[in-house]
Design an enzyme around this catalytic site. Structure first.
Site, short mmCIF file in Angstrom:
data_model
loop_
_atom_site.label_atom_id
_atom_site.label_comp_id
_atom_site.label_asym_id
_atom_site.label_seq_id
_atom_site.Cartn_x
_atom_site.Cartn_y
_atom_site.Cartn_z
N ARG A 69 1.52 14.26 12.04
CA ARG A 69 0.92 14.71 10.76
C ARG A 69 1.64 14.13 9.54
NH1 ARG A 69 0.48 19.50 13.64
NH2 ARG A 69 -1.65 19.85 14.36
N LYS A 129 -2.04 2.97 -0.69
CA LYS A 129 -3.25 2.82 0.14
C LYS A 129 -2.84 2.22 1.47
CE LYS A 129 -6.74 1.48 -3.19
NZ LYS A 129 -7.84 0.53 -3.26
N GLU A 135 -3.10 -12.29 -7.44
CA GLU A 135 -3.04 -10.89 -7.86
C GLU A 135 -2.18 -10.74 -9.11
OE1 GLU A 135 -4.96 -8.70 -6.44
OE2 GLU A 135 -5.27 -9.34 -4.36
N LYS A 185 0.65 -2.29 -12.18
CA LYS A 185 -0.04 -1.60 -11.10
C LYS A 185 0.50 -0.19 -10.96
CE LYS A 185 -2.14 -1.59 -6.74
NZ LYS A 185 -2.39 -2.14 -5.43
N GLU A 231 -8.04 6.43 -7.47
CA GLU A 231 -9.05 5.45 -7.85
C GLU A 231 -10.36 6.08 -8.26
OE1 GLU A 231 -9.05 1.99 -5.43
OE2 GLU A 231 -10.90 1.22 -6.27
N ARG A 257 -8.09 2.93 -12.15
CA ARG A 257 -7.50 2.13 -11.09
C ARG A 257 -8.43 1.03 -10.60
NH1 ARG A 257 -4.04 4.03 -5.70
NH2 ARG A 257 -3.71 1.90 -4.98
N ASN A 261 -9.41 -4.15 -9.58
CA ASN A 261 -10.38 -4.86 -8.76
C ASN A 261 -11.03 -6.01 -9.49
OD1 ASN A 261 -10.23 -3.51 -6.28
ND2 ASN A 261 -11.20 -1.74 -7.23
N HIS A 310 -12.48 -8.90 -7.69
CA HIS A 310 -12.63 -8.49 -6.29
C HIS A 310 -14.06 -8.22 -5.88
CE1 HIS A 310 -8.32 -8.33 -6.40
NE2 HIS A 310 -8.23 -7.88 -5.15
N HIS A 370 -14.40 -10.34 -2.85
CA HIS A 370 -14.53 -9.74 -1.51
C HIS A 370 -15.75 -10.25 -0.78
CE1 HIS A 370 -11.83 -5.98 -1.99
NE2 HIS A 370 -11.25 -6.91 -1.24
N HIS A 392 -7.29 -13.95 1.04
CA HIS A 392 -7.78 -12.97 0.07
C HIS A 392 -7.59 -13.44 -1.38
CE1 HIS A 392 -8.46 -9.02 -1.73
NE2 HIS A 392 -7.30 -9.15 -2.36
#
Ligand SMILES: NC(=O)c1ccc[n+]([C@@H]2O[C@H](COP(=O)([O-])OP(=O)(O)OC[C@H]3O[C@@H](n4cnc5c(N)ncnc54)[C@H](O)[C@@H]3O)[C@@H](O)[C@H]2O)c1
Ligand SMILES: [Zn+2]
Length: 1615
Positions: free
Chosen positions: A134, A156, A198, A258, A268, A272, A276, A279, A283, A295
Site C-alpha cells: 500500500r 506521476k 522539455e 515545473k 493537473e 499544470r 503539455n 504535447h 504525442h 518523445h
C-alpha cells in the site's frame, strides 16, 4: 571494502509541494547515500535500475551504501535489482517482476526504493512504490536529462499497456529527487537532445530570460556534457567549471518552473497542463513513429506546429515561431515531420492528418471531443493559464502540407501592412546598433541564422551590446556597446554555424576587440560547411592592416584566431579585393569608424561585385551618424572605388524600422493588382536601394495599376478584375527575383498592350520578360517552373534564352483547380498564391517552402490581407480516369512504325493469335481512292497523301472499333492532327503500339523494295525525325527481334514459333484479353521467380531457351534486373543502363521466353546498382517496362509516391510489386514500423514485397507470423516476405508468393542467402511442407514403358521428393483401388487395358475425358473442405495437339480436313485433338467400318466426322493432317492397307504416328515417299508431350522439358 567518500557537495535545492525535496549538483553519490541513510531510516534499501545505467554507475552506489551502512553500524541492508532497458519494461509484467523481487527478498513496509535511471525506471519503480504494501517511500535518482527535468518531478508514475502509454498509474511523490548532472556525461547525445526539448518547452511557456539563454548558448550547453569532469570536478563550487554551472543553471531553471506549476496544481486540473505545450500534437506523432523517434523529438515538432496554430489564430507573432524553431534546431531536434530522420522512416507515411486528429481525440486533456492545445502568446508566456480549445479545422490547416487560397476580394482592402524585413538590411542594422551608443528599437527585423549568431556573439563579450525582445518579439531593443569590445574568456569560441553574412561581418568586428596586455584573442568558427566558405580576401586586408589573424584549420576559411591588440583596429589605407563578395567591403565599412586612424578603403581586383549592397551599407551608416565619401576622378567626375570613412561613433536612432524585403513586397502588391483592390506597404518606398523595389513602377503601373510612392511607402490600386494590360517587353534585370510575380500577372494581363510598348513580332497579349537568365540556377530552374506551372492553368508561354513570353488570357479562360508543384521554392509558392487569389481552386502543394523568406505568408494572407486560406490534404488515390481500368479489352489496337519494321507481318500474327481481324490503313486508302498509294503520291503529292491519311484515320477507327488490329502507315505521325488522334485514342480507347526494329535492318529491307512510295529522304533521317513522335503517340511498343538466319529447318521453325508466341502473349497482355500473369500468385499457390543478374541477357539466350537448358525449370516468372544491365560487362555502381540497351535486352528476353517478366530497377540504397537520386531516369525506365508489356514492375516504396501513382495509372494489365528492402538487419517483423511499411506498400502496389535481414532463425518465425496475420486480413494483397542472409534462408523456403530464386548457372545470386528452386523444394520436404508422393502407371503389359524415366527425371531436376513406379495388373483390382485412395498417392498414368475401366473407380471426369470416353491420367485434387477427390483426365489428345504445334508451323481452319486411321480409344483422343486444332472436317477409316461409324456418331455433329470405307477414296478432300492410331504390325501383317492418295494435299501437311515403336512405321515411310512436304510426328514425341502435360497436372509446375526429353530419348534409344 570501499571507503567512504566525502559527501561534501555544493547543492542547490528546489522546493516542491512545500518541501525542499529536489537536490541538485554534480557527483552526488556519496551525498545521496548519506542523505538517504540519515533521513530515511529503513531496514532495506532497494535500488532498481536498468542494465545500461547499472554498468556505468551501480557499483558506486553499492560501494557507498556498503561502506556507510558499515560505518553507521545500523541494521540495514542494501540490495539492487537490474532490469532490461527500454520502454517495454514499463509494463504490467515489468512491474510484477520487481514486486516479485521485493517479496522474495522479504521487503517490508519500511523499505525505501531508489529509482536510478531514466523516465522508464522512474515511472515504473515509482508505480511499484505506490502500491507495494500500500505504498512505500521512494527516491528518484534520474540519469537522463528528460527524467531530471520532467518525469522525476511531479509524482506521476505509470506503466503502459498494449492499449496505450501511461494508462495505469498513480500520483506518488518521491521523498527526494537527486539531480546529479554528472550522469549526463555518459548519456548519449541524442538522449540529451531529447531532454532538451522539455527544457526548451518549459522556458517557452514560462521564462523568456531562460529561453534567451538557451537560445544563445546551445553550443556551450552541449560542450558541458561532452567534456567529462575529472576528479569529481563540479561537486563543489570551487571546482565547478563555467560550463557546468551553466548546465546546472539550465536544469535547475527548468525544474523550478515545473516544481512551481506542480505545487500549484498537483493533480493537473488547469495550470499544470501548460507543461503539455507541444504535447497534444507531439504525442499524436509519437504514437505513430515510436519507438524510432523519441518523445522529445516528437514534442519538438509538436511545439512548432502548436506555435503555428497560435500564429494562425493571431495570438503569436512570427518572430516567436522563428526563435522557437531556431532554438530547437540548435539542440539538434527535428522541427518538422519532413526532417530526414522522420521522413526516411516507413512509418512516417502514416502521419496523415486524419490519423493524427484521430489520435488526438483520446488526449487526456480534452474536454469531450474538443481538442485542447497550449497556445503561446509570446516566448515565455501562454495565451491562457491553461490549454485552449482549438477547432479541428485550425489544426487541420496547420497540419496540412498543401493549401488553397480561396479566390475572392481581400476582406481588408484597402490593406495597409508591413512585409518581412530585408535580410541584408537586418544584418547591417544589427551590427550598426550593437556598435553604436545609446538604445535603438529595431522593428521588423528578419530573424535569421545570421541575426541569431550575431546576437549570441555579444553575449560572450562583457562590455558588448545587449539585446532584449519587446512586444512579444516584434521589437528588438539594442543597447549599443559603443564599440568597446573585450575578448571572450579563454576557451570560449564564437560559433557561427553556417551563417555566412555573420561570419564576414563579425570577422572585422573581432578585429576591434582590445585587450589590456595584448595577449588574448578571439576565435571564430562554424560548422563543417562554414569551414569551407572563403574569407581569404577579407583576412588578407586585415593582415595587411596589422591585425594578427591566424587560420586555425584551412587556409582561407574559418576558424580564425584574431588577436586582441592593445590598440585595436589600426585603420588608415586598407586595400581589399572586392570582386568576390561585397560583404567583405561592408564588413570593413561597418567597423571602420572605430579604427584608430580614419580609414581609406580602396577596392582592388577590377570588377566590384554588387555595388548596390555597398551603397546600402553606406546609406545605413549615414542613418547611424557616419558619413562615408566615395572619391571621384577629378577630371572625368567618374566615381572611383575608394571610400573615406572618418573615425567616430555611431549614434543609435531611437527607432529603426527595417525596410521590407523588396521581393516579398511584390506579392501583396500583385494581389491588389490582380483583384482590383488597394494595398499600401508601409516599409518600402522610392528611396529603397533594393532593385526589386522598382517592381511597382516597372511592371504594375504599365499593367494599368495606380502606383503612389513616398520615400518609405508604396500604394498600389489594381484596375477592375480582368482588365490588366499586357506590357510587351520588360527588362527585369534589376529585379530578377520579381519576375515570377510578373509572370503570374502577365497570365491574366489580357488587355492589349499599349501602342508604345507594342512588339512587332508578337501578339498583343504578350508580356516578354527578359534579363532573368540567372533565374535558371536558383532554387530551381524558375523559368521552366513558371512555364510548366502556368500551363496547368492553360496559359501559353514561350521560353527565351534570357527569359520568357507569357500570353495573357481573360481570367475566366484560365483553368480552375490547378495543383501547383513548388520545387521547394518559396517564390514559386508565393507567386502562384497571387494567381490563386483570382483563379478558383488553385492548390499550392508545398506550403512550407515559404519559410525561407516569409514563414507566416499564409497567416498574413488570412489575417492581414483578408483572403481565406484552407488546408488541403493531397489526394493519394490515382486518378481513375487515367487508370485505363474501365477500358474495353476488345477495343481495336492501332499499330504504327517505320516501314519495314514488320508491322504487317506482326500485325497479322497478332490478329490471328487474338482471333481478330487485320486491317491495313494503306489498303483502305487504296480501296477508297481506287489507286495504289504510290500512284496517289505521284498524282497528288506527299502533302495531300498525309492529309488524306489523317482524314481517313478516324474513319477507320469508327468503322472497326473493336476486335481489329489496325495497321497504319509509318508517316501517320507526320501531321499534328493525326498525332492528336493517336494520343487521344491511347488515352481513352485502346492500345497504340509502336512496332520497331533495329534501324539498320529496316534500311537493308527497304533497299530492295519498290511497291510502296519511295522515301523522299534518307531513311535514317526520316526515322530520326519521326522517332520522338512515335514515342509521344504510342502507349506501347513492340520491338521486333529478327534472329540470325536459321541454320536448320528445326531452328527456323522455332524462330517462327517464338515470334508467334511472343506476339500473341504481348497483344493478349496489353489489351487485357488474357494478361500474361502467373495464375498462382492470386490463387495463393507457391510461385517463384528467377533473378537474372546478367549484364547482357542476349549473350545468355541459350541458357534461357527451355529446349536447351533447365534454368527456368519450376519458375513462374523471370526477373530482369535492369539496374545490372550494362553493355560493358558487369555493372558498376552507380549504373544507369542506356535506354536503347535496355530496350534491346528486354525485347530479347521476351522473345526467348514466354514467362512473365518482373522488371526491376533496384537502387543502391535498396541493394541494387541504380543511383538513388536519379528519379527521373528511374521512372522513365519503369515507364518503358510498362510500354513494352512487361507483366510485373517492381517499384520501391521509398520512391516518390506521386510518381508511383502516376505509373500505376498507366499500368493496364501489368501489376506493380511495391517493394521495400531493409539491409540494416534492424527491421523487426512486428510493431508499427513493419505495419507501416506494409500499409504503404499495399496502397501502392498489387503485390507487396518486404525484404528484411535475419540475424537469427527466430526472426523467420516472426516474419511468418507477420505474413500469416497479414494474409488473414480482408482483401490483403499477395505478399513476398523474406529475410536476407543465411539466417534468413528459412524464410525463402517458406515464402509463398514469387520467391526469388537463383540457379547454379547464374553468375551471382541476386541477394545473399538466395536459394535455387530445387533447394527450396528439398527444404520444404524436410520441413514437412512437401510430403513425398507416389505415382504409378496402371496397365498391362507396361514393363518397357518410358513413363517412370520420364517422370522420375522430372522430379529429380526439380528437387521433388516424389517417385513414379509401375503397377502392372490384369484388371483394375483392389490393389489399384487401395493405391489411389492412399494419402501418399500423387497421381497415375493409365494405359491399355484400363483406360475405360478405371473410370468407375474415380470421382469425377474432366470434360475432355468424358467426351473422349477414356482416362489416361488420374489426379488427386484437394477440395476446399480438405477432402481429396480423384479426377480422371485425358492428356493423349494434348500430347497430339502439342506435338503437332511444336513441330510444325501449320495452322488449321474450318476449311481443313483431317484423317484418322483406326477407331480404338486412341482414335477417340485423336478426334478430340483435331477438333481442338480447329480442323473443320474429320475423316475416319477403320478396318471394321461399323466401329468407325459408331465412333463418329458418339461425337457431337459439329465435329463433322465422316467414316470412310476406302482410304484411296479421298482425293477430292485431301487431308492436311493425318493421325495413325493402329499398331505398325497391323499394317505390316496386312490387316491395314494404306494408300498413297492420303498424301495428295498439294501444300503437304502433318502426319502423326501414335505407335511408339518402331520409330519409323509404314505410315511414316509412305509419307516420306509421297512428298517431302509432310512433317512427321513420331509416337515417342506424342508420348513425351502427353507425359509433360501429365507431369504438369500433377505437380502444377512447368515441366523441365529439356531434361525430360533427354532422358526419354536416351531411354528410347537404349531399349
Ligand atoms: N512521469 C512523467 O511525468 C513523465 C514525463 C515525461 C516522460 N515520462 C516517461 O519517461 C520515459 C522516457 O524516459 P527517458 O527518455 O529517460 O527514457 P529511458 O528511461 O528509456 O532512458 C533512455 C535510455 O538511456 C539510457 N540511460 C539512462 N541514463 C543513462 C546515462 N546516464 N548514461 C547512459 N545511458 C543512460 C537508458 O538505459 C535508456 O536506454 C517514458 O516512458 C515516458 O512515458 C514520464
Ligand atoms: Zn514530455
Amino acid at each position: 571494502m570501499a571507503t567512504i567518500e566525502s559527501s561534501m557537495a555544493d547543492i542547490q535545492k528546489v522546493h516542491i509541494l512545500g518541501k525542499e525535496a529536489i537536490h541538485c549538483g554534480f557527483h552526488l553519490i556519496p551525498y545521496i547515500v548519506e542523505t538517504v541513510l540519515g533521513s530515511l531510516p529503513a531496514s532495506t534499501y532497494v535500488l532498481v535500475t536498468d542494465t545500461n545505467v547499472a554498468n556505468l554507475h551501480l557499483h558506486k552506489f553499492s560501494d557507498q551504501f556498503d561502506a556507510q551502512i558499515a560505518a553507521r553500524s545500523v541494521q540495514a541492508r542494501f540490495i539492487s535489482h537490474v532490469i532490461p532497458p527500454g520502454e517495454t519494461s514499463k509494463s504490467r509484467e515489468g512491474k510484477a517482476a520487481i514486486e516479485d523481487f521485493l517479496l522474495k527478498n522479504a521487503c517490508t513496509r519500511d523499505t525505501v526504493i531508489l529509482a536510478l535511471g531514466g523516465g522508464v525506471i522512474g515511472d515504473l519503480v515509482g508505480f511499484v512504490a505506490a502500491t507495494f504494501m500500500r505504498g512505500v517511500r521512494f527516491v528518484q535518482i534520474p540519469t537522463t536529462l528528460l527524467a531530471m527535468v520532467d518525469s522525476s518531478v511531479g509524482g506521476k508514475t505509470a506503466i503502459d499497456t498494449p492499449h496505450g502509454k501511461n494508462l495505469i498509474g498513480a500520483f506518488w511523490q518521491p521523498e527526494y529527487i537527486f539531480i546529479d548532472a554528472a550522469f549526463l556525461e555518459t548519456l548519449p547525445t541524442r538522449e540529451f537532445s531529447n531532454g532538451m526539448a522539455e527544457v526548451v518547452k518549459t522556458a517557452a511557456i514560462w521564462n523568456a530570460d531562460e529561453f534567451a539563454a538557451l537560445e544563445s548558448r546551445s553550443s556551450e550547453i552541449f560542450a558541458a556534457i561532452q567534456t567529462p569532469s575529472q576528479f569529481n570536478a563540479g561537486r563543489t563550487l570551487s571546482t565547478r567549471s563555467e560550463a557546468q554551472a551553466l548546465l546546472l543553471q539550465v536544469i535547475v531553471g527548468s525544474i523550478s518552473v515545473k516544481a512551481h506549476i506542480v505545487t500549484i496544481d498537483e493533480r493537473e486540473t488547469g495550470l499544470r497542463n501548460l507543461v503539455n505545450f507541444g504535447h497534444t500534437i507531439g504525442h499524436a506523432i509519437e504514437a505513430v513513429v515510436t519507438p524510432q523517434i523519441l518523445h522529445g523529438e516528437c514534442v519538438s515538432i509538436g511545439m512548432i506546429l502548436e506555435a503555428e496554430i497560435a500564429r494562425l489564430l493571431g495570438v503569436l507573432g512570427q518572430v516567436a515561431v522563428g526563435r522557437l524553431t531556431r532554438c530547437l534546431k540548435a539542440y539538434n531536434l527535428p522541427v518538422s515531420v519532413h526532417d530526414p530522420r522522420i521522413a526516411s522512416l516507413p512509418t512516417s507515411k502514416l502521419l496523415t492528418i486524419d490519423r493524427l486528429l484521430d489520435i488526438m481525440k483520446v488526449d487526456k486533456k480534452n474536454a469531450g471531443p474538443a481538442k485542447k492545445v497550449v497556445l503561446l502568446s509570446r516566448i515565455g508566456a501562454t495565451h491562457e493559464p491553461k490549454a485552449t480549445v482549438v477547432p479541428d479545422a485550425v489544426i487541420r490547416k496547420v497540419l496540412s502540407e498543401a493549401v488553397t487560397v480561396i479566390a475572392g476580394t481581400p476582406r481588408n482592402s484597402p490593406v495597409s501592412m508591413a512585409t518581412p524585413g530585408s535580410k541584408s538590411i537586418s544584418n547591417r542594422a544589427l551590427v550598426l546598433a550593437a556598435l553604436a551608443c545609446g538604445t535603438c528599437r529595431l522593428k521588423n527585423l528578419l530573424h535569421s541564422d545570421d541575426t541569431q549568431v550575431m546576437m549570441a556573439a555579444s553575449w560572450i563579450s562583457k562590455y558588448g551590446a545587449t539585446f532584449a525582445w519587446e512586444d512579444g518579439g516584434d521589437t528588438l531593443v539594442v543597447n549599443g556597446g559603443e564599440g568597446a569590445l573585450t575578448p571572450p574568456p579563454p576557451g570560449k569560441e564564437l560559433y557561427l554555424g553556417n551563417a555566412g553574412t555573420a561570419a564576414r561581418f563579425l570577422t572585422t568586428v573581432c578585429a576591434l576587440v582590445r585587450s589590456e596586455d595584448g595577449t588574448q584573442s578571439t576565435v571564430i568558427t562554424g560548422n563543417a560547411r562554414m569551414k569551407q566558405r572563403p574569407i581569404g580576401p577579407l583576412v588578407d586586408a586585415l593582415l595587411a592592416n596589422g591585425t594578427d589573424v591566424k587560420y586555425q584549420e584551412n587556409e582561407g576559411s574559418l576558424p580564425l584566431k584574431i588577436k586582441a591588440s592593445t590598440t585595436g583596429f589600426a585603420g588608415g589605407h586598407i586595400r581589399l579585393a572586392a570582386s568576390v563578395s561585397s560583404q567583405y567591403v561592408s564588413s570593413i565599412l561597418l567597423c571602420a569608424p572605430y579604427a584608430a586612424q580614419p580609414v581609406m578603403l580602396e577596392l582592388t581586383g577590377g570588377q566590384v561585385i554588387s555595388q548596390p549592397y555597398i551603397d546600402m551599407t553606406i546609406a545605413m551608416m549615414k542613418t547611424f551618424g557616419i558619413v562615408v565619401t566615395r572619391r571621384k576622378d577629378e577630371e572625368s567626375g567618374k566615381l572611383l572605388d575608394i571610400y573615406d570613412i572618418p573615425t567616430g561613433k555611431y549614434v543609435n536612432p531611437p527607432e529603426y524600422v527595417i525596410e521590407s524585403d523588396a521581393s516579398s513586397a511584390t506579392y501583396p502588391l500583385a494581389i491588389a493588382a490582380i483583384t482590383g483592390t488597394t494595398c499600401t506597404l508601409t516599409n518600402i518606398g522610392s528611396s529603397s536601394l533594393q532593385g526589386d523595389a522598382g517592381f511597382a513602377k516597372a511592371v504594375l503601373e504599365p499593367m494599368g495599376c495606380t502606383v503612389e510612392q513616398t520615400e518609405t511607402s508604396t500604394t498600389v490600386t489594381g484596375p477592375p478584375v480582368g482588365s490588366l494590360q499586357a506590357i510587351g517587353l520588360v527588362d527585369m534585370e534589376p529585379m530578377t527575383d520579381a519576375f515570377l510575380t510578373a509572370s503570374v500577372l502577365a497570365a491574366v494581363a489580357c488587355k492589349p498592350v499599349s501602342k508604345e510598348r507594342e512588339l512587332p513580332d508578337a501578339p498583343s497579349n504578350t508580356t516578354r520578360i527578359l534579363g532573368i537568365a540567372n533565374q535558371r540556377v536558383k532554387e530551381c530552374n524558375r523559368i521552366r517552373a513558371m512555364i510548366d506551372q502556368l500551363a496547368k492553368f492553360g496559359v501559353q508561354t514561350k521560353e527565351l534564352d534570357d527569359g520568357l513570353e507569357v500570353y495573357g488570357l481573360e481570367p475566366s479562360a484560365l483553368k480552375n483547380g490547378a495543383s501547383i508543384h513548388c520545387y521547394d521554392d518559396h517564390r514559386v509558392a508565393m507567386a502562384f498564391s497571387v494567381l490563386g487569389s483570382l483563379i478558383n481552386g488553385t492548390i499550392i502543394e508545398e506550403k512550407r517552402c515559404v519559410e525561407k523568406t516569409w514563414p507566416n505568408w499564409w497567416d498574413d494572407l488570412e489575417n492581414k490581407i483578408g483572403l481565406s486560406v484552407d488546408g488541403v490534404e493531397l489526394s493519394s488515390q490515382p486518378d481513375a480516369s487515367t487508370s485505363g481500368a474501365g477500358r474495353d479489352p476488345e477495343a481495336s489496337v492501332l499499330l504504327f512504325g517505320m516501314r519495314g519494321s514488320g508491322k504487317t507481318y506482326l500485325g497479322q500474327i497478332a490478329a490471328s493469335e487474338l482471333g481478330w481481324e487485320y486491317v491495313d490503313a494503306d489498303q483502305y486508302l487504296e480501296t477508297v481512292y481506287k489507286m495504289t498509294c504510290k500512284d496517289f503520291v505521284v498524282t497528288h503529292g506527299w502533302d495531300e497523301f498525309r492529309a488524306t491519311e489523317t482524314r481517313l484515320l478516324p474513319e477507320i477507327i469508327s468503322l472497326k472499333p473493336t476486335r481489329t488490329i489496325i495497321s497504319l502507315g509509318g508517316g501517320i505521325v507526320e501531321t499534328e492532327a493525326a498525332r492528336d488522334i493517336l494520343k487521344e485514342y491511347a488515352k481513352t480507347k485502346g492500345p497504340v503500339v509502336h512496332i520497331s526494329r533495329d534501324i539498320r535492318q529496316i534500311v537493308e529491307y527497304l533497299t530492295n523494295e519498290t511497291e510502296r512510295p519511295a522515301y523522299s529522304q534518307e531513311i535514317e533521317e526520316v526515322f530520326a525525325r519521326r522517332k520522338p513522335w512515335f514515342e509521344e503517340c504510342c502507349s506501347h511498343r513492340f520491338v521486333s527481334i529478327v534472329e540470325p538466319t536459321a541454320s536448320s529447318s528445326d531452328e527456323s521453325l522455332r524462330q517462327i514459333q517464338r515470334t508467334s508466341r511472343e506476339v500473341g502473349t504481348f497483344f493478349r497482355h496489353i489489351t487485357g484479353v488474357s494478361p500474361n500473369l502467373s495464375p498462382k500468385v492470386n490463387l495463393g499457390q507457391r510461385s517463384y521467380f528467377l533473378s537474372l543478374t546478367f549484364p547482357d541477357i542476349v549473350a545468355q539466350k541459350d541458357l534461357l531457351d527451355e529446349n536447351r537448358s533447365d534454368i527456368l525449370t519450376g519458375i513462374d516468372a523471370v526477373e530482369l534486373r535492369v539496374d545490372l544491365l550494362s553493355p560493358h560487362g558487369a555493372a558498376k555502381q552507380p549504373n544507369v543502363p542506356p535506354r536503347e540497351y535496355v530496350i534491346q535486352q528486354l525485347a530479347w528476353l521476351k522473345h526467348i521466353t514466354n514467362l512473365p517478366v518482373v522488371y526491376t530497377v533496384r537502387t543502391i540504397a535498396q541493394g541494387g546498382a541504380f543511383p538513388d537520386k536519379a528519379h527521373e531516369e528511374l521512372f522513365a525506365l519503369l515507364e518503358l517496362g510498362i510500354q513494352m508489356g512487361t507483366e510485373y514492375i517492381d517499384v520501391e516504396t521509398t520512391l516518390p509516391h506521386s510518381k508511383i501513382r502516376k505509373l500505376a495509372a498507366r499500368k493496364g494489365a501489368s501489376k506493380l510489386i511495391a517493394s521495400y528492402h531493409d539491409w540494416s538487419g534492424d527491421l523487426r517483423w512486428f510493431g508499427t514500423e513493419i505495419e507501416a511499411i506494409h500499409t504503404t506498400a499495399s496502397s501502392l502496389g498489387d503485390i507487396v514485397k518486404i525484404v528484411g535481414k535475419a540475424n537469427s532463425l527466430e526472426e523467420n518465425m516472426e516474419l511468418r507470423s507477420f505474413t500469416k496475420s497479414v494474409k488473414k486480413a480482408n482483401q490483403s494483397k499477395p505478399i513476398i516476405a523474406i529475410n536476407l542472409g543465411e539466417q534468413g534462408q528459412l524464410s525463402r523456403i517458406l515464402n509463398e508468393t514469387f520467391t526469388p530464386v537463383t540457379h547454379s548457372q547464374l553468375p551471382v545470386a541476386a541477394a545473399p542467402g538466395q536459394l535455387s528452386f530445387s533447394q527450396i523444394q528439398s527444404g520444404l520436404h524436410l520441413l514437412g511442407q512437401l510430403p513425398a508422393k507416389r505415382f504409378y502407371l496402371f496397365g498391362n503389359p507396361i514393363s518397357k514403358s518410358p513413363s517412370p524415366t520420364l517422370h522420375n527425371s522430372g522430379f529429380h531436376v526439380l528437387g521433388l521428393p516424389h517417385h513414379y513406379e509401375l503397377h502392372q495388373t490384369e484388371t483394375v483390382d483392389e490393389s489399384v483401388r487401395s493405391i489411389i485412395r492412399s494419402p501418399t498417392f500423387g497421381g497415375a498414368s493409365v494405359t491399355i487395358p484400363h483406360k475405360l475401366t478405371i473410370m468407375e473407380a474415380l470421382d469425377e471426369l474432366s470434360p475432355a475425358a468424358k467426351l473422349i470416353g477414356a482416362v489416361n491420367t488420374v489426379i488427386p485434387v484437394e477440395q476446399a473442405d480438405g477432402k481429396t477427390i480423384l479426377l480422371g483426365d485425358n492428356t493423349d489428345w494434348q500430347g497430339i495437339r502439342n506435338s503437332v504445334l511444336s513441330r510444325s508451323a501449320c495452322r488449321w481452319t474450318a476449311q481443313d480436313t483431317g484423317l484418322i486411321i483406326g477407331a480404338g480409344g486412341t482414335a477417340r483422343a485423336a478426334v478430340y485433338a483435331l477438333n481442338q486444332l480447329g480442323v473443320g472436317r474429320i475423316l475416319l477409316w477403320n478396318r471394321t467400318y461399323s466401329s468407325a461409324t459408331q465412333l463418329a456418331s458418339s461425337f457431337p455433329v459439329e465435329y463433322n466426322i465422316t467414316a470412310l470405307t476406302d482410304l484411296s477414296d479421298i482425293s477430292n478432300v485431301p487431308p492436311s493432317i493425318i493421325i495413325g492410331t493402329v499398331p505398325a504390325s497391323a499394317v505390316t501383317e496386312g490387316g491395314v492397307k494404306l494408300a498413297p492418295e492420303m498424301f495428295g494435299c498439294r501444300q503437304g501437311g502433318v502426319v502423326v504416328e501414335m505407335a511408339y515403336r518402331p520409330k519409323v512405321t509404314p505410315l511414316l515411310e509412305l509419307a516420306s515417299k509421297a512428298s517431302s512436304k509432310w512433317t512427321q510426328v513420331y509416337g515417342v514425341d506424342v508420348l513425351l508431350e502427353q507425359g509433360l502435360r501429365q507431369f504438369e497436372l500433377w505437380t502444377t509446375l512447368r515441366a523441365p522439358r529439356r531434361a525430360i526429353t533427354q532422358s526419354v530419348t536416351d531411354f528410347y534409344n537404349a531399349v
